[in-house]
Write a protein that holds these residues in place. Sequence first.
Motif, PDB file in Angstrom:
ATOM      1  N   ALA A 176       3.078  -4.453  19.693  1.00  0.00           N
ATOM      2  CA  ALA A 176       2.146  -3.556  18.997  1.00  0.00           C
ATOM      3  C   ALA A 176       2.712  -3.146  17.641  1.00  0.00           C
ATOM      4  CB  ALA A 176       1.849  -2.332  19.850  1.00  0.00           C
ATOM      5  N   LEU A 177       3.969  -2.777  17.628  1.00  0.00           N
ATOM      6  CA  LEU A 177       4.585  -2.358  16.366  1.00  0.00           C
ATOM      7  C   LEU A 177       4.632  -3.527  15.386  1.00  0.00           C
ATOM      8  CD1 LEU A 177       5.981  -0.157  14.701  1.00  0.00           C
ATOM      9  CD2 LEU A 177       8.140  -0.800  15.750  1.00  0.00           C
ATOM     10  N   ASN A 178       4.973  -4.711  15.911  1.00  0.00           N
ATOM     11  CA  ASN A 178       5.030  -5.882  15.032  1.00  0.00           C
ATOM     12  C   ASN A 178       3.681  -6.169  14.390  1.00  0.00           C
ATOM     13  OD1 ASN A 178       7.704  -6.352  15.309  1.00  0.00           O
ATOM     14  ND2 ASN A 178       7.481  -7.773  17.029  1.00  0.00           N
ATOM     15  N   TRP A 179       2.642  -6.139  15.229  1.00  0.00           N
ATOM     16  CA  TRP A 179       1.299  -6.371  14.704  1.00  0.00           C
ATOM     17  C   TRP A 179       0.912  -5.301  13.689  1.00  0.00           C
ATOM     18  CZ3 TRP A 179      -1.771 -10.341  14.485  1.00  0.00           C
ATOM     19  CH2 TRP A 179      -1.591 -11.403  15.386  1.00  0.00           C
ATOM     20  N   ALA A 180       1.208  -4.075  14.038  1.00  0.00           N
ATOM     21  CA  ALA A 180       0.849  -2.977  13.135  1.00  0.00           C
ATOM     22  C   ALA A 180       1.562  -3.156  11.791  1.00  0.00           C
ATOM     23  CB  ALA A 180       1.216  -1.640  13.757  1.00  0.00           C
ATOM     24  N   LEU A 181       2.832  -3.512  11.857  1.00  0.00           N
ATOM     25  CA  LEU A 181       3.588  -3.701  10.616  1.00  0.00           C
ATOM     26  C   LEU A 181       3.006  -4.852   9.799  1.00  0.00           C
ATOM     27  CD1 LEU A 181       7.312  -3.160  11.658  1.00  0.00           C
ATOM     28  CD2 LEU A 181       6.068  -1.952   9.853  1.00  0.00           C
ATOM     29  N   MET A 182       2.646  -5.915  10.503  1.00  0.00           N
ATOM     30  CA  MET A 182       2.091  -7.062   9.781  1.00  0.00           C
ATOM     31  C   MET A 182       0.775  -6.695   9.106  1.00  0.00           C
ATOM     32  SD  MET A 182       2.914 -10.659  11.676  1.00  0.00           S
ATOM     33  CE  MET A 182       1.976 -10.319  13.103  1.00  0.00           C
ATOM     34  N   LEU A 183      -0.086  -6.015   9.874  1.00  0.00           N
ATOM     35  CA  LEU A 183      -1.370  -5.592   9.301  1.00  0.00           C
ATOM     36  C   LEU A 183      -1.154  -4.655   8.122  1.00  0.00           C
ATOM     37  CD1 LEU A 183      -3.677  -5.016  12.400  1.00  0.00           C
ATOM     38  CD2 LEU A 183      -4.052  -6.579  10.483  1.00  0.00           C
ATOM     39  N   CYS A 184      -0.176  -3.786   8.283  1.00  0.00           N
ATOM     40  CA  CYS A 184       0.110  -2.812   7.229  1.00  0.00           C
ATOM     41  C   CYS A 184       0.560  -3.534   5.963  1.00  0.00           C
ATOM     42  CB  CYS A 184       1.183  -1.840   7.729  1.00  0.00           C
ATOM     43  SG  CYS A 184       1.602  -0.590   6.527  1.00  0.00           S
ATOM     44  N   VAL A 185       1.502  -4.442   6.104  1.00  0.00           N
ATOM     45  CA  VAL A 185       2.011  -5.155   4.926  1.00  0.00           C
ATOM     46  C   VAL A 185       0.899  -6.000   4.300  1.00  0.00           C
ATOM     47  CG1 VAL A 185       3.637  -6.914   4.133  1.00  0.00           C
ATOM     48  CG2 VAL A 185       4.390  -5.146   5.735  1.00  0.00           C
ATOM     49  N   LEU A 202      -1.154   4.715  12.629  1.00  0.00           N
ATOM     50  CA  LEU A 202      -0.966   5.198  11.262  1.00  0.00           C
ATOM     51  C   LEU A 202      -0.697   4.020  10.322  1.00  0.00           C
ATOM     52  CD1 LEU A 202      -0.632   7.796   9.498  1.00  0.00           C
ATOM     53  CD2 LEU A 202       1.796   7.603   9.899  1.00  0.00           C
ATOM     54  N   LEU A 203       0.138   3.104  10.773  1.00  0.00           N
ATOM     55  CA  LEU A 203       0.488   1.950   9.934  1.00  0.00           C
ATOM     56  C   LEU A 203      -0.743   1.105   9.620  1.00  0.00           C
ATOM     57  CD1 LEU A 203       3.856   0.802  11.557  1.00  0.00           C
ATOM     58  CD2 LEU A 203       3.540   1.662   9.236  1.00  0.00           C
ATOM     59  N   VAL A 204      -1.603   0.933  10.621  1.00  0.00           N
ATOM     60  CA  VAL A 204      -2.788   0.103  10.403  1.00  0.00           C
ATOM     61  C   VAL A 204      -3.774   0.800   9.459  1.00  0.00           C
ATOM     62  CG1 VAL A 204      -4.779  -0.973  11.512  1.00  0.00           C
ATOM     63  CG2 VAL A 204      -2.554  -1.055  12.620  1.00  0.00           C
ATOM     64  N   LEU A 205      -3.878   2.105   9.607  1.00  0.00           N
ATOM     65  CA  LEU A 205      -4.844   2.830   8.766  1.00  0.00           C
ATOM     66  C   LEU A 205      -4.339   3.010   7.331  1.00  0.00           C
ATOM     67  CD1 LEU A 205      -6.163   5.646  11.143  1.00  0.00           C
ATOM     68  CD2 LEU A 205      -7.339   3.573  10.402  1.00  0.00           C
ATOM     69  N   LEU A 206      -3.042   3.007   7.165  1.00  0.00           N
ATOM     70  CA  LEU A 206      -2.465   3.348   5.855  1.00  0.00           C
ATOM     71  C   LEU A 206      -3.078   2.602   4.660  1.00  0.00           C
ATOM     72  CD1 LEU A 206       1.113   4.379   5.106  1.00  0.00           C
ATOM     73  CD2 LEU A 206       0.069   2.663   3.655  1.00  0.00           C
ATOM     74  N   PRO A 207      -3.172   1.278   4.728  1.00  0.00           N
ATOM     75  CA  PRO A 207      -3.671   0.601   3.516  1.00  0.00           C
ATOM     76  C   PRO A 207      -5.152   0.843   3.263  1.00  0.00           C
ATOM     77  CG  PRO A 207      -2.609  -0.955   5.028  1.00  0.00           C
ATOM     78  CD  PRO A 207      -2.797   0.318   5.779  1.00  0.00           C
ATOM     79  N   PHE A 208      -5.907   1.207   4.313  1.00  0.00           N
ATOM     80  CA  PHE A 208      -7.361   1.210   4.173  1.00  0.00           C
ATOM     81  C   PHE A 208      -7.984   2.597   4.072  1.00  0.00           C
ATOM     82  CE2 PHE A 208      -6.021  -2.591   6.486  1.00  0.00           C
ATOM     83  CZ  PHE A 208      -6.359  -3.533   5.519  1.00  0.00           C
ATOM     84  N   THR A 209      -7.153   3.613   4.014  1.00  0.00           N
ATOM     85  CA  THR A 209      -7.676   4.974   3.859  1.00  0.00           C
ATOM     86  C   THR A 209      -6.974   5.610   2.670  1.00  0.00           C
ATOM     87  OG1 THR A 209      -5.952   5.792   5.297  1.00  0.00           O
ATOM     88  CG2 THR A 209      -8.066   5.296   6.338  1.00  0.00           C
ATOM     89  N   LYS A 210      -7.234   6.918   2.475  1.00  0.00           N
ATOM     90  CA  LYS A 210      -6.577   7.581   1.352  1.00  0.00           C
ATOM     91  C   LYS A 210      -5.065   7.665   1.557  1.00  0.00           C
ATOM     92  CE  LYS A 210      -6.951  12.384   2.823  1.00  0.00           C
ATOM     93  NZ  LYS A 210      -7.458  13.715   2.520  1.00  0.00           N
ATOM     94  N   LEU A 211      -4.615   7.329   2.782  1.00  0.00           N
ATOM     95  CA  LEU A 211      -3.169   7.321   3.022  1.00  0.00           C
ATOM     96  C   LEU A 211      -2.475   6.290   2.137  1.00  0.00           C
ATOM     97  CD1 LEU A 211      -3.244   7.528   6.918  1.00  0.00           C
ATOM     98  CD2 LEU A 211      -2.799   9.388   5.317  1.00  0.00           C
TER      99      LEU A 211
END
Lengths: 219, 422
Positions: free
Chosen positions: A14-23, A186-195
């Motif tokens: 899960a963390l790996n996927w989240a990090l990948m999506l985030c990057v 949080l990591l997944v939402l970061l790029p796509f919201t005001k975060l």
Amino acid sequence: MNHLHLLTFARGSALNWALMLCVAGIVLRLFEIFGLGRKTDLAKPRINSPGSGWHTIFSRSLPPQGMLKREPVTYIGGYVFHLGLLTAILFFAPHIELIRSMTRLGWPSLPSPLVDASVVASIIALGVLLAHRLNNPVKRLLSGLCDYLAWTATLLPLLTGYMAYHHLFIEYTLMLALHIFSVDLLLVLLPFTKLFHTFSVFISRWYNGDIFGRKGVAS
Amino acid sequence: MSATLAKGLNSFKEVIDAPIASFFSSCVHCGLCAEACLFYTETGDAQFTPIHKLEPLRRVWREEYTLLGKLGKLLGLSKPLTDAELTEWEPLVYDSCTLCGRCAMVCPVGNDLTYMIRKLREGMSSSGHAPEDLIGATTRSITIGSPMGIKWPAVLAQIKHVQAETGIEVPVERAGADYLVLMSSMEIINFPEYLSALSRIFKQAGVTWTLASDAFEATNSGIQIGASDLAREIVSRIVVAAERLKVKCVISPECGHAFTALRWEGPNLMGKPFGFEVKHILEVLDELHKAGKLKTKGKDKRPLTYHDPCQIARRGGVVEQPRRLLSEVAADFREMPDAGVMNWCCGGGGGVSANSRAEPLRLQVFKHKITQIEATGVQTLITACANCRIVMEEGLEHYHMNIEVIGLTELLAEYLVEDNAP
Ligand code: SF4
Ligand code: SF4
């Protein structure tokens, strides 16, 4: 699936996927911004100061003249929240351990009670800022679903981290798993919201400093 | 969709660049920009929040330039802008923003909201959503040569008057002069003192200067309304005259937006750097003073304060010059609170004073200037923008305040040391 499995999943795939999506999201968003380009300014700058963008990246962290008095809640709440969050992310010993295991980079941690206090301060600040958002007509007008989503996604890791650390309410392993899931979210939402301002703030402040700097004004 | 709306939406798309995308991406909806904007602070009305004024542009950015926005559009979750929405937004974009730049100084993520509102106006005007008065002023600028409809004979009449008063020749069409002097309509109609002050100061300083019969007007309604093609045409008249007369420098008059139009936007509108310099009159006077060519004698005893025009100080970088000049002629100079780059707008910049629909709001927000002036306790207010001056004169009169407003150039001329004064 028992709690340990859940934890392994949360901090494994899960963390790996989240990090990948985030990057990937961050790269996409940066492309969306820089891909638009910027015309060269043909007006001769008043002073040639290529450093003015960098200057504003730092100087804009302080409230401009008269503003602290006008909006103390936003400024003080904002400082307490951001500093508390940063302290928790970067100086909590287990976090540094995790980063070390992933990147081999490490640095000294702060005493846990200090980190604990900063998390409490950060949570309180988030609460105050939410109340302010709901009460202040300007903030209320500007706020939409995404703002409350970003608020929740930021609160959850702090809250679950605090509860895990203090062994509150539910079994520790499960709480830790929930904590890491909330970070994944949080990591997944970061790029796509005001975060995303976590990254874009450096770009927007730089442009501001550059635009004003060319005119000879330190912003 | 009507053709004009399509044109407008297209120009919204065209003006969005990397800075604007980064600004929208960074906004955290903190609302601090509202606290910097006098239209909000004086009315308490949240719709005047600067970033809220930009909603049409934000929507186009989101729908056209972000993945999520494009998906949303595809799924029918967001709808394209309509004429009705733009009509609703028009007063926010034009009546309640003077392009003063104060919000851009405080936004914690560094958004230059003023830059964005200026760009937003491009789409508003090309979609047919600009205030009638501004359309009129721009049309007059293009067809007659000046937003207030002033023609060269009116300037000639003023020249004759100034020559008779000062005994100094006002040079016209003099090739090879150091400076090409521009004026604003407001000066030509309301403040002839400016031209006479300049004649005397330049004669004393021994510099050569000239007026151009086809390029005397400095203000640029094209910028205020947001029509770059028209703004370019207005700027090009000045460029052509400056090149024809081979001057080294063009002097922007005591007018804020004219300075922004010519100094910062001009070369970009023309698509090439200028072969001459552009300076605000205060910069020129400060240079002459430093070079020992502008000597004054005696000091004004009245307590004075100085109103920084937004486009000259915050958006122009001319902050120290007026203070150095004032220190020569003012015995009791007092700064207003927030003076300098954080000064508050007079409320009439960016086309607001030319827009009669905005008058009640403009007078309402002028109260902030009154608070600032009252804090200094002066009866005399100095400034360096004819538009600020007329807006403040009207505001002061409206609130029954007995305060005199004077242009800085004119004040300096009063204390000028003249070898052979008439
Ligand atoms: S101050 Fe900046 S970040 Fe805050 S609402 Fe205004 S534009 Fe957005
Ligand atoms: S530029 Fe000035 S008037 Fe316009 S929104 Fe910003 S603070 Fe308000």
